[in-house]
Design a protein around this motif. Structure first.
Motif, PDB file in Angstrom:
ATOM      1  N   ILE A  83       0.831  -1.203   0.000  1.00  0.00           N
ATOM      2  CA  ILE A  83       0.000   0.000   0.000  1.00  0.00           C
ATOM      3  C   ILE A  83       0.868   1.258   0.000  1.00  0.00           C
ATOM      4  N   GLY A  84       2.022   1.189   0.653  1.00  0.00           N
ATOM      5  CA  GLY A  84       2.901   2.355   0.730  1.00  0.00           C
ATOM      6  C   GLY A  84       3.498   2.771  -0.606  1.00  0.00           C
ATOM      7  N   ILE A  85       3.785   1.809  -1.479  1.00  0.00           N
ATOM      8  CA  ILE A  85       4.403   2.177  -2.761  1.00  0.00           C
ATOM      9  C   ILE A  85       3.372   2.406  -3.864  1.00  0.00           C
ATOM     10  N   PHE A  86       2.080   2.195  -3.567  1.00  0.00           N
ATOM     11  CA  PHE A  86       1.052   2.350  -4.599  1.00  0.00           C
ATOM     12  C   PHE A  86       1.082   3.716  -5.289  1.00  0.00           C
ATOM     13  N   PRO A  87       1.124   4.855  -4.567  1.00  0.00           N
ATOM     14  CA  PRO A  87       1.107   6.136  -5.283  1.00  0.00           C
ATOM     15  C   PRO A  87       2.342   6.353  -6.157  1.00  0.00           C
ATOM     16  N   VAL A  88       3.451   5.757  -5.771  1.00  0.00           N
ATOM     17  CA  VAL A  88       4.667   5.911  -6.565  1.00  0.00           C
ATOM     18  C   VAL A  88       4.516   5.192  -7.905  1.00  0.00           C
ATOM     19  N   THR A  89       3.823   4.048  -7.896  1.00  0.00           N
ATOM     20  CA  THR A  89       3.646   3.299  -9.141  1.00  0.00           C
ATOM     21  C   THR A  89       2.794   4.061 -10.139  1.00  0.00           C
ATOM     22  N   LEU A  90       1.959   4.982  -9.672  1.00  0.00           N
ATOM     23  CA  LEU A  90       1.127   5.759 -10.585  1.00  0.00           C
ATOM     24  C   LEU A  90       1.963   6.629 -11.520  1.00  0.00           C
ATOM     25  N   ASN A  91       3.187   6.932 -11.124  1.00  0.00           N
ATOM     26  CA  ASN A  91       4.054   7.740 -11.971  1.00  0.00           C
ATOM     27  C   ASN A  91       4.664   6.929 -13.107  1.00  0.00           C
ATOM     28  N   PHE A  92       4.628   5.602 -13.013  1.00  0.00           N
ATOM     29  CA  PHE A  92       5.308   4.767 -13.993  1.00  0.00           C
ATOM     30  C   PHE A  92       4.382   3.907 -14.841  1.00  0.00           C
ATOM     31  N   ILE A  93       3.232   3.538 -14.301  1.00  0.00           N
ATOM     32  CA  ILE A  93       2.299   2.706 -15.057  1.00  0.00           C
ATOM     33  C   ILE A  93       0.910   3.316 -14.965  1.00  0.00           C
ATOM     34  N   GLU A  94       0.000   2.821 -15.788  1.00  0.00           N
ATOM     35  CA  GLU A  94      -1.355   3.349 -15.796  1.00  0.00           C
ATOM     36  C   GLU A  94      -2.034   3.110 -14.450  1.00  0.00           C
ATOM     37  N   ALA A  95      -2.925   4.027 -14.085  1.00  0.00           N
ATOM     38  CA  ALA A  95      -3.608   3.949 -12.798  1.00  0.00           C
ATOM     39  C   ALA A  95      -4.439   2.678 -12.679  1.00  0.00           C
ATOM     40  N   ILE A  96      -5.125   2.301 -13.738  1.00  0.00           N
ATOM     41  CA  ILE A  96      -5.952   1.094 -13.698  1.00  0.00           C
ATOM     42  C   ILE A  96      -5.074  -0.131 -13.465  1.00  0.00           C
ATOM     43  N   THR A  97      -3.955  -0.203 -14.171  1.00  0.00           N
ATOM     44  CA  THR A  97      -3.035  -1.335 -14.028  1.00  0.00           C
ATOM     45  C   THR A  97      -2.463  -1.384 -12.615  1.00  0.00           C
ATOM     46  N   ALA A  98      -2.062  -0.227 -12.084  1.00  0.00           N
ATOM     47  CA  ALA A  98      -1.514  -0.175 -10.725  1.00  0.00           C
ATOM     48  C   ALA A  98      -2.547  -0.620  -9.695  1.00  0.00           C
ATOM     49  N   THR A  99      -3.790  -0.198  -9.881  1.00  0.00           N
ATOM     50  CA  THR A  99      -4.856  -0.582  -8.959  1.00  0.00           C
ATOM     51  C   THR A  99      -5.099  -2.087  -8.997  1.00  0.00           C
ATOM     52  N   ILE A 100      -5.131  -2.649 -10.192  1.00  0.00           N
ATOM     53  CA  ILE A 100      -5.328  -4.089 -10.331  1.00  0.00           C
ATOM     54  C   ILE A 100      -4.185  -4.851  -9.666  1.00  0.00           C
ATOM     55  N   ILE A 101      -2.966  -4.377  -9.845  1.00  0.00           N
ATOM     56  CA  ILE A 101      -1.802  -5.032  -9.231  1.00  0.00           C
ATOM     57  C   ILE A 101      -1.924  -5.015  -7.708  1.00  0.00           C
ATOM     58  N   VAL A 102      -2.314  -3.881  -7.143  1.00  0.00           N
ATOM     59  CA  VAL A 102      -2.446  -3.780  -5.683  1.00  0.00           C
ATOM     60  C   VAL A 102      -3.546  -4.715  -5.183  1.00  0.00           C
ATOM     61  N   ILE A 103      -4.671  -4.764  -5.870  1.00  0.00           N
ATOM     62  CA  ILE A 103      -5.764  -5.650  -5.456  1.00  0.00           C
ATOM     63  C   ILE A 103      -5.319  -7.102  -5.510  1.00  0.00           C
ATOM     64  N   VAL A 104      -4.632  -7.483  -6.572  1.00  0.00           N
ATOM     65  CA  VAL A 104      -4.146  -8.865  -6.705  1.00  0.00           C
ATOM     66  C   VAL A 104      -3.131  -9.177  -5.609  1.00  0.00           C
ATOM     67  N   MET A 105      -2.231  -8.233  -5.316  1.00  0.00           N
ATOM     68  CA  MET A 105      -1.220  -8.453  -4.273  1.00  0.00           C
ATOM     69  C   MET A 105      -1.875  -8.658  -2.904  1.00  0.00           C
ATOM     70  N   VAL A 106      -2.829  -7.796  -2.546  1.00  0.00           N
ATOM     71  CA  VAL A 106      -3.484  -7.918  -1.245  1.00  0.00           C
ATOM     72  C   VAL A 106      -4.272  -9.232  -1.170  1.00  0.00           C
ATOM     73  N   ALA A 107      -4.973  -9.576  -2.249  1.00  0.00           N
ATOM     74  CA  ALA A 107      -5.719 -10.843  -2.266  1.00  0.00           C
ATOM     75  C   ALA A 107      -4.766 -12.031  -2.124  1.00  0.00           C
ATOM     76  N   ALA A 108      -3.617 -11.976  -2.804  1.00  0.00           N
ATOM     77  CA  ALA A 108      -2.635 -13.062  -2.705  1.00  0.00           C
ATOM     78  C   ALA A 108      -2.100 -13.183  -1.287  1.00  0.00           C
ATOM     79  N   GLU A 109      -1.893 -12.062  -0.627  1.00  0.00           N
ATOM     80  CA  GLU A 109      -1.401 -12.099   0.753  1.00  0.00           C
ATOM     81  C   GLU A 109      -2.428 -12.728   1.686  1.00  0.00           C
ATOM     82  N   ILE A 110      -3.701 -12.424   1.475  1.00  0.00           N
ATOM     83  CA  ILE A 110      -4.757 -13.006   2.306  1.00  0.00           C
ATOM     84  C   ILE A 110      -4.873 -14.510   2.043  1.00  0.00           C
ATOM     85  N   VAL A 111      -4.787 -14.906   0.777  1.00  0.00           N
ATOM     86  CA  VAL A 111      -4.821 -16.338   0.437  1.00  0.00           C
ATOM     87  C   VAL A 111      -3.632 -17.046   1.073  1.00  0.00           C
ATOM     88  N   TRP A 112      -2.472 -16.405   1.055  1.00  0.00           N
ATOM     89  CA  TRP A 112      -1.280 -17.002   1.662  1.00  0.00           C
ATOM     90  C   TRP A 112      -1.495 -17.229   3.161  1.00  0.00           C
TER      91      TRP A 112
END
Length: 163
Positions: free
Chosen positions: A119-148
Motif C-alpha cells: 500500500i505504501g508504494i502504490f502512489p509511486v507506481t502511478l508515476n510509472f504505469i497506468e492507474a488502472i493497471t496499478a490498482t489491479i496489481i495492488v488488489i491482486v497483491m493484497v488478495a494473494a497475501e490473504i490467500v497465503w
C-alpha cells in the motif's frame, strides 16, 4: 458504443473523475487513460509530498496493527485462532501450542510488513504505469497475501493439530 464521461469539481480536493470506456477504440482508451493519469498525478503533484507522506504513514499504521497482533500471538500462552470462523482449539487438541502460536504470529508479522509495503508504494507506481493497471496489481497483491495467510493456517493445522 463508446462513451467517455469526465466529471470535475471546482476544487482539487473535490475533483471526481469518472471514466467509462465500453469497447472503446485504442485511441479513445489512451485518451481516457491519459486524462485519468493527469488528473490523479496532477492532484498529487499540486499537493506536493504531503499526499505521498500521508499514504505511507497510513500504510505503515495498517501494517503496524498486523505486526502488533502477530507479536501478541507469538507471546500468547493459549492457542490463537485466525479469523476463519472456526472455534478456537483447546491446548489438548494441539501437539505444540507454542509452535502453533509462533507460526500464526510470524505469518501475521510478515503480512503486516508486506501490506505496508504494497500500500505504501502504490502512489509511486502511478508515476510509472497506468492507474488502472496499478490498482489491479495492488488488489491482486493484497488478495494473494490473504490467500497465503489461509494456506499457512492450513499448513499449521496439518502440522500441529492432533487428529
Amino acid at each position: 458504443m463508446t462513451g467517455i464521461l469526465f466529471l470535475s469539481g471546482q476544487k482539487d480536493a473535490e475533483r471526481v473523475v469518472v471514466v467509462i470506456a465500453i469497447m472503446a477504440s485504442e485511441k479513445c482508451r489512451e485518451e481516457a487513460g491519459r486524462r485519468f493519469r493527469e488528473s490523479v498525478i496532477c492532484t498529487m503533484e499540486e499537493k506536493g509530498m504531503a499526499a505521498y507522506i500521508i499514504n505511507i504513514v497510513a500504510a505503515c499504521l495498517i501494517g503496524l496493527l498486523f505486526v502488533i497482533l502477530g507479536i501478541r500471538q507469538c507471546r500468547s500462552g493459549s492457542p490463537v485462532v485466525m479469523n476463519t470462523g472456526e472455534k478456537p482449539l483447546k491446548p489438548e487438541q494441539l501437539s505444540d501450542v507454542k509452535a502453533w502460536n509462533t507460526g500464526h504470529g510470524k505469518a501475521l508479522i510478515r503480512f503486516g510488513m508486506v501490506i505496508a509495503l504494497t500500500i505504501g508504494i502504490f502512489p509511486v507506481t502511478l508515476n510509472f504505469i497506468e492507474a488502472i493497471t496499478a490498482t489491479i496489481i495492488v488488489i491482486v497483491m493484497v488478495a494473494a497475501e490473504i490467500v497465503w495467510l489461509g494456506i499457512n493456517h492450513g499448513r499449521l493445522e496439518r502440522m500441529y493439530r492432533i487428529k
